[in-house]
Design a protein around this motif. Structure first.
Motif, PDB file in Angstrom:
ATOM      1  N   PRO A  72      61.808  -1.075  72.770  1.00  0.00           N
ATOM      2  CA  PRO A  72      62.833  -1.535  73.276  1.00  0.00           C
ATOM      3  C   PRO A  72      63.364  -0.207  74.089  1.00  0.00           C
ATOM      4  N   THR A  73      63.982  -0.275  75.383  1.00  0.00           N
ATOM      5  CA  THR A  73      64.371   0.779  76.252  1.00  0.00           C
ATOM      6  C   THR A  73      65.531   1.460  75.467  1.00  0.00           C
ATOM      7  N   GLU A  74      66.196   0.759  74.613  1.00  0.00           N
ATOM      8  CA  GLU A  74      67.589   1.588  74.218  1.00  0.00           C
ATOM      9  C   GLU A  74      67.386   2.664  72.919  1.00  0.00           C
ATOM     10  N   HIS A  75      65.817   2.531  72.771  1.00  0.00           N
ATOM     11  CA  HIS A  75      65.474   3.688  71.894  1.00  0.00           C
ATOM     12  C   HIS A  75      64.567   4.592  72.278  1.00  0.00           C
ATOM     13  N   ALA A  76      64.505   4.584  73.648  1.00  0.00           N
ATOM     14  CA  ALA A  76      63.242   5.329  74.220  1.00  0.00           C
ATOM     15  C   ALA A  76      63.435   6.983  73.881  1.00  0.00           C
ATOM     16  N   SER A  77      64.611   7.388  73.649  1.00  0.00           N
ATOM     17  CA  SER A  77      64.787   8.690  73.085  1.00  0.00           C
ATOM     18  C   SER A  77      64.175   9.033  71.844  1.00  0.00           C
ATOM     19  N   VAL A  78      63.885   8.120  71.109  1.00  0.00           N
ATOM     20  CA  VAL A  78      63.443   8.432  69.660  1.00  0.00           C
ATOM     21  C   VAL A  78      61.968   7.642  69.353  1.00  0.00           C
ATOM     22  N   VAL A  79      61.289   7.405  70.470  1.00  0.00           N
ATOM     23  CA  VAL A  79      59.783   6.840  70.275  1.00  0.00           C
ATOM     24  C   VAL A  79      58.997   8.059  69.585  1.00  0.00           C
ATOM     25  N   CYS A  80      58.115   7.583  68.803  1.00  0.00           N
ATOM     26  CA  CYS A  80      57.062   8.453  68.114  1.00  0.00           C
ATOM     27  C   CYS A  80      56.081   8.826  69.241  1.00  0.00           C
ATOM     28  N   SER A  81      55.864  10.102  69.593  1.00  0.00           N
ATOM     29  CA  SER A  81      54.854  10.597  70.631  1.00  0.00           C
ATOM     30  C   SER A  81      53.724  10.092  70.310  1.00  0.00           C
ATOM     31  N   ASP A  82      53.371  10.214  68.989  1.00  0.00           N
ATOM     32  CA  ASP A  82      51.904   9.840  68.424  1.00  0.00           C
ATOM     33  C   ASP A  82      51.608   8.211  68.751  1.00  0.00           C
ATOM     34  N   CYS A  83      52.518   7.619  68.252  1.00  0.00           N
ATOM     35  CA  CYS A  83      52.322   5.822  68.271  1.00  0.00           C
ATOM     36  C   CYS A  83      52.446   5.698  70.013  1.00  0.00           C
ATOM     37  N   ASP A  84      53.040   6.333  70.954  1.00  0.00           N
ATOM     38  CA  ASP A  84      53.294   6.212  72.246  1.00  0.00           C
ATOM     39  C   ASP A  84      51.945   6.500  72.846  1.00  0.00           C
ATOM     40  N   ALA A  85      51.187   7.450  72.235  1.00  0.00           N
ATOM     41  CA  ALA A  85      49.897   7.937  72.731  1.00  0.00           C
ATOM     42  C   ALA A  85      48.859   7.128  72.397  1.00  0.00           C
ATOM     43  N   VAL A  86      48.890   6.521  71.408  1.00  0.00           N
ATOM     44  CA  VAL A  86      47.988   5.369  70.959  1.00  0.00           C
ATOM     45  C   VAL A  86      48.064   4.252  71.913  1.00  0.00           C
ATOM     46  N   MET A  87      49.365   3.800  72.059  1.00  0.00           N
ATOM     47  CA  MET A  87      49.623   2.669  72.814  1.00  0.00           C
ATOM     48  C   MET A  87      49.110   2.724  74.236  1.00  0.00           C
ATOM     49  N   ALA A  88      49.174   3.769  74.420  1.00  0.00           N
ATOM     50  CA  ALA A  88      48.789   4.391  76.128  1.00  0.00           C
ATOM     51  C   ALA A  88      47.185   4.052  76.412  1.00  0.00           C
ATOM     52  N   VAL A  89      46.746   4.311  75.312  1.00  0.00           N
ATOM     53  CA  VAL A  89      45.027   4.069  75.586  1.00  0.00           C
ATOM     54  C   VAL A  89      44.673   2.650  75.809  1.00  0.00           C
TER      55      VAL A  89
END
Length: 89
Positions: A72-89
């Motif tokens: 959700p965009t309202e929580h963009a500032s606290v997104v886990c960078s490791d989870c985000d990296a996995v989701m980007a693959v």
């Protein structure tokens, strides 16, 4: 195939002076898979390897928003960078 769900790592009770009935703040947003054979349940670990036991499952479902971010965009500032990296693959 398992679905990806969003889970919230919340502040500990009382960490911000909250009382028992107050809503706890989201400390981090993680991605996790659903439990094998149980799509209504969150799997035991986030994509970054954290235990999901004490995390709260979000109402936001990435599969319902394919053109948007997985979180959700309202929580963009606290997104886990490791989870985000996995989701980007």
């Amino acid at each position: 195939m398992t679905e990806i769900v969003v889970v919230y790592e919340l502040d500990r009770p009382g960490a911000t002076g909250a009382t028992g009935g107050a809503q706890r703040a989201v400390r981090a947003v993680h991605a996790a898979s659903t439990a094998p054979g149980r799509p209504a349940d969150t799997g035991p670990r986030t994509l970054c390897g954290k235990d999901t036991f004490a995390m709260e499952r979000a109402r936001w479902k990435p599969s319902e928003h394919p053109q948007e971010s997985w979180y959700p965009t309202e929580h963009a500032s606290v997104v886990c960078s490791d989870c985000d990296a996995v989701m980007a693959v």
